[in-house]
Write an enzyme that holds these catalytic residues in place. Structure first.
Site, short mmCIF file in Angstrom:
data_model
loop_
_atom_site.label_atom_id
_atom_site.label_comp_id
_atom_site.label_asym_id
_atom_site.label_seq_id
_atom_site.Cartn_x
_atom_site.Cartn_y
_atom_site.Cartn_z
N HIS A 84 2.25 -2.12 -0.17
CA HIS A 84 1.56 -3.18 -0.79
C HIS A 84 0.25 -2.80 -1.35
O HIS A 84 -0.17 -1.52 -1.27
CB HIS A 84 1.24 -4.19 0.48
CG HIS A 84 0.58 -3.73 1.35
ND1 HIS A 84 -0.18 -4.69 2.33
CD2 HIS A 84 -0.21 -2.46 1.91
CE1 HIS A 84 -0.99 -3.77 2.97
NE2 HIS A 84 -1.08 -2.61 2.82
N SER B 234 -9.11 -0.38 -3.75
CA SER B 234 -9.71 0.88 -3.65
C SER B 234 -8.68 1.59 -4.47
O SER B 234 -7.88 2.53 -4.22
CB SER B 234 -9.52 1.47 -2.14
OG SER B 234 -8.32 1.40 -1.67
N GLU C 63 -3.06 9.57 5.18
CA GLU C 63 -3.16 9.22 3.93
C GLU C 63 -4.73 9.10 3.09
O GLU C 63 -5.76 9.00 3.73
CB GLU C 63 -2.72 7.88 3.46
CG GLU C 63 -2.48 7.13 2.08
CD GLU C 63 -2.31 5.93 2.05
OE1 GLU C 63 -1.49 5.31 3.08
OE2 GLU C 63 -2.74 5.11 1.10
N GLU D 214 -6.39 -6.96 4.95
CA GLU D 214 -4.87 -6.61 5.22
C GLU D 214 -4.52 -7.09 6.53
O GLU D 214 -3.23 -6.82 6.91
CB GLU D 214 -4.49 -5.16 4.91
CG GLU D 214 -5.00 -4.62 3.54
CD GLU D 214 -4.33 -3.55 3.27
OE1 GLU D 214 -4.00 -2.78 3.95
OE2 GLU D 214 -4.27 -3.10 1.97
N ASP E 52 -2.34 9.04 -2.12
CA ASP E 52 -2.24 7.63 -2.90
C ASP E 52 -3.14 7.70 -4.18
O ASP E 52 -2.55 8.01 -5.23
CB ASP E 52 -2.50 6.67 -1.75
CG ASP E 52 -3.08 5.20 -2.37
OD1 ASP E 52 -2.53 5.08 -3.48
OD2 ASP E 52 -3.71 4.64 -1.74
N GLU F 65 -8.11 2.37 6.79
CA GLU F 65 -6.92 1.59 7.49
C GLU F 65 -6.63 2.55 8.74
O GLU F 65 -6.53 3.87 8.67
CB GLU F 65 -5.73 1.72 6.43
CG GLU F 65 -6.02 0.95 5.51
CD GLU F 65 -4.81 0.92 4.12
OE1 GLU F 65 -3.67 1.36 4.47
OE2 GLU F 65 -5.01 0.87 3.09
N ASP G 269 -5.37 5.83 6.86
CA ASP G 269 -5.63 5.96 5.28
C ASP G 269 -7.17 5.74 5.22
O ASP G 269 -7.82 4.72 5.12
CB ASP G 269 -4.88 4.66 4.47
CG ASP G 269 -5.29 5.08 3.11
OD1 ASP G 269 -5.93 5.81 2.73
OD2 ASP G 269 -4.94 4.01 2.51
N HIS H 1 -11.88 -2.83 2.23
CA HIS H 1 -11.35 -3.78 2.84
C HIS H 1 -11.72 -5.09 3.80
O HIS H 1 -11.04 -5.73 4.30
CB HIS H 1 -9.97 -3.42 3.49
CG HIS H 1 -9.04 -2.79 2.29
ND1 HIS H 1 -7.78 -2.08 2.67
CD2 HIS H 1 -9.04 -2.83 0.90
CE1 HIS H 1 -7.27 -1.58 1.36
NE2 HIS H 1 -8.05 -2.00 0.30
N LYS I 125 3.52 2.68 -4.80
CA LYS I 125 3.05 1.16 -5.30
C LYS I 125 3.47 1.07 -6.66
O LYS I 125 3.01 1.69 -7.48
CB LYS I 125 1.42 1.39 -5.18
CG LYS I 125 0.81 1.37 -3.78
CD LYS I 125 -0.64 1.52 -3.95
CE LYS I 125 -1.40 1.47 -2.55
NZ LYS I 125 -2.82 1.97 -2.54
N LYS J 18 4.36 0.55 4.32
CA LYS J 18 3.17 -0.10 4.96
C LYS J 18 2.74 -1.40 4.08
O LYS J 18 2.73 -1.37 3.07
CB LYS J 18 2.00 0.73 4.87
CG LYS J 18 1.45 1.29 3.76
CD LYS J 18 -0.17 1.93 3.82
CE LYS J 18 -0.86 1.89 2.39
NZ LYS J 18 -2.05 2.52 2.51
P1 PGA Z 1 -5.82 -0.91 -2.26
O1 PGA Z 1 -5.72 -0.37 -0.76
O2 PGA Z 1 -4.59 -1.99 -2.46
O3 PGA Z 1 -6.98 -1.63 -2.17
O4 PGA Z 1 -6.04 0.07 -3.34
C1 PGA Z 1 -4.66 0.35 -0.50
C2 PGA Z 1 -4.47 1.77 0.11
O5 PGA Z 1 -5.41 2.50 -0.49
O6 PGA Z 1 -3.46 2.15 0.35
ZN ZN Z 2 -4.40 4.40 0.04
#
Ligand code: PGA
Ligand code: ZN
Length: 416
Positions: free
Chosen positions: A363, A40, A283, A204, A310, A163, A242, A154, A335, A386
């Protein structure tokens, strides 16, 4: 000096190709890095170079990115003197020549940058977290955010929020936080099984039950925290969300559990959630293009929950600076592969620290066994990480790295 640099096409945790980079020093020692990959993704992230050849891995091969490391990047770096990581990353950015790292590939560049950071740590005879620690910052063990229920992009279930995380804010140390995470996860599995839900896992490592309403997941989660013997909330185990709202934002509305919500409705929904449940952090509560909505969300809820950007901010120093300026959030998700070098990642985190913004290191949903982010979270002292459920090897590897760091140091634990 770098004696050798090679990349290989390997698999990530979803069974998709990614890069493993090996950097060799003149004394014969070598370091490795594994490159993560999101599902995503924010539209303004640095660009992963994928082959697009439908005959291999449905177009997702990384042979070209691997070739760029083995040829152009190896030629660029081999034998040259670099005083520090920043100078390596600068050379990579200049050689790429694009704003988005699209030519050489952010996946190629980030793997080299991570390996180079490890090489400098090795040469300095320091653990990676200590090497990454900025001057004047006290390293600390972060609060782990265990993603125990997966939806959205996911998981194949019908849950729109991506999440649901548990955060042992009140744990006395990291090892006890990991224990709380694993015990609540086990209690949650029992709860879900008792209600007749499948307990298969999403990308995840969280469960992926066929539940529609986010509030129903939250109720089950609070029960699981209590079942496991912990107190739901700031003094025990809190919850973080999230929703990854960009994924359910279409035609100007948020589509949640069959309802179509305006930005104002969505904010009201979060307000009700924060009133009713021990949710301490949200988030990507709104979509990446809905900046005015983010400003309103922050004004309304910023004093009561952490609001993390994010997809909105994509670890990009320029975009984070804009977010700080507009008061569009109160924290940034971090990230490394969203921006593509370790140096730029550290720069984004510095901007946040100076503005009083929190940071949560993260991650990606596609991961490798690499544990770089555990050291990054510790070294920068940001207090939050996270990295998925307390299950699946590629997630557990990071939590186990934190346990190892804690065991060999006397660092404090908790939110910064
Ligand atoms: P992604 O999702 O690694 O699939 O982008 C993680 C997130 O949205 O925090
Ligand atoms: Zn996110």
């Amino acid at each position: 000096t770098i004696a050798g640099l090679t990349a290989t096409e390997v698999l990530d945790s979803r069974g998709r190709p990614t890069l493993a980079v090996t950097l060799r020093l003149p004394d014969g020692r070598s370091v490795r890095a594994g490159v993560p990959s999101g599902a995503s993704t924010g539209s303004r992230e640095a660009v992963e170079l994928r082959d697009g050849d439908p005959r291999r891995y449905a177009g997702k091969g990384v042979v070209n990115a691997v070739g760029n490391v083995n040829a152009e990047i190896a030629d660029l770096l081999r034998g040259r003197e670099f005083p520090d990581l920043a100078s390596v990353d600068r050379a990579l950015i200049e050689a790429d020549g694009t704003d988005t790292k699209a030519r050489l590939g952010a996946n190629a560049i980030v793997g080299v940058s991570m390996a180079a950071a490890r090489a400098f740590a090795l040469l300095a005879d320091r653990p990676l977290w200590r090497y990454l620690a900025p001057a004047g910052v006290t390293p600390r063990l972060p609060v782990p955010h265990f993603n125990v229920v997966n939806g959205g992009a996911h998981a194949p279930n019908r849950l729109d929020f991506q999440e649901f995380m548990i955060a042992p804010l009140g744990a006395p140390d990291l090892a006890e936080a990991v224990r709380a995470g694993a015990e609540v996860y086990a209690a949650l599995r029992r709860r879900l099984a008792d209600k007749g839900f499948a307990t298969g896992l999403g990308d995840e490592g969280g469960f992926a039950p066929e539940i529609d309403a986010p509030e129903d997941v939250l109720t089950t989660l609070v029960d699981a925290i209590t079942d496991a013997g912990y107190t739901p909330g700031h003094h025990g185990v809190a919850i973080a969300l999230d929703p990854a709202a960009s994924e359910f934002y279409r035609d100007g509305s948020y589509h949640v559990a069959g309802e179509s919500l305006s930005t104002g409705d969505m904010i009201a929904r979060y307000e009700a959630i924060v009133n009713r449940f021990p949710v301490w952090s949200i988030e990507d509560g709104l979509a990446e293009g809905d900046w005015d909505g983010w400003v309103e969300l922050t004004a309304r809820l910023g004093g009561r929950a952490q609001l993390v950007g994010d997809d909105l901010l994509v670890t990009n120093p320029a975009i984070v600076a804009e977010g700080i300026d507009r008061k569009a959030a109160t924290a940034a998700l971090i990230k490394v592969n969203q921006i593509g070098t370790v140096t730029e990642t550290l720069e984004t985190m510095r901007l946040c620290r100076e503005a009083g913004w929190a940071q949560m290191v993260s991650h990606r949903s596609g991961e490798t066994e690499d544990t770089f982010i555990a050291d990054l979270a510790v070294g920068t002292g940001c207090g939050q990480l996270k990295t998925g459920a307390p299950a699946r090897g590629e997630r557990v590897a990071k939590y186990n790295r934190l346990i190892e760091i804690e065991a060999g140091s006397d660092l404090p634990y908790g939110r910064a």
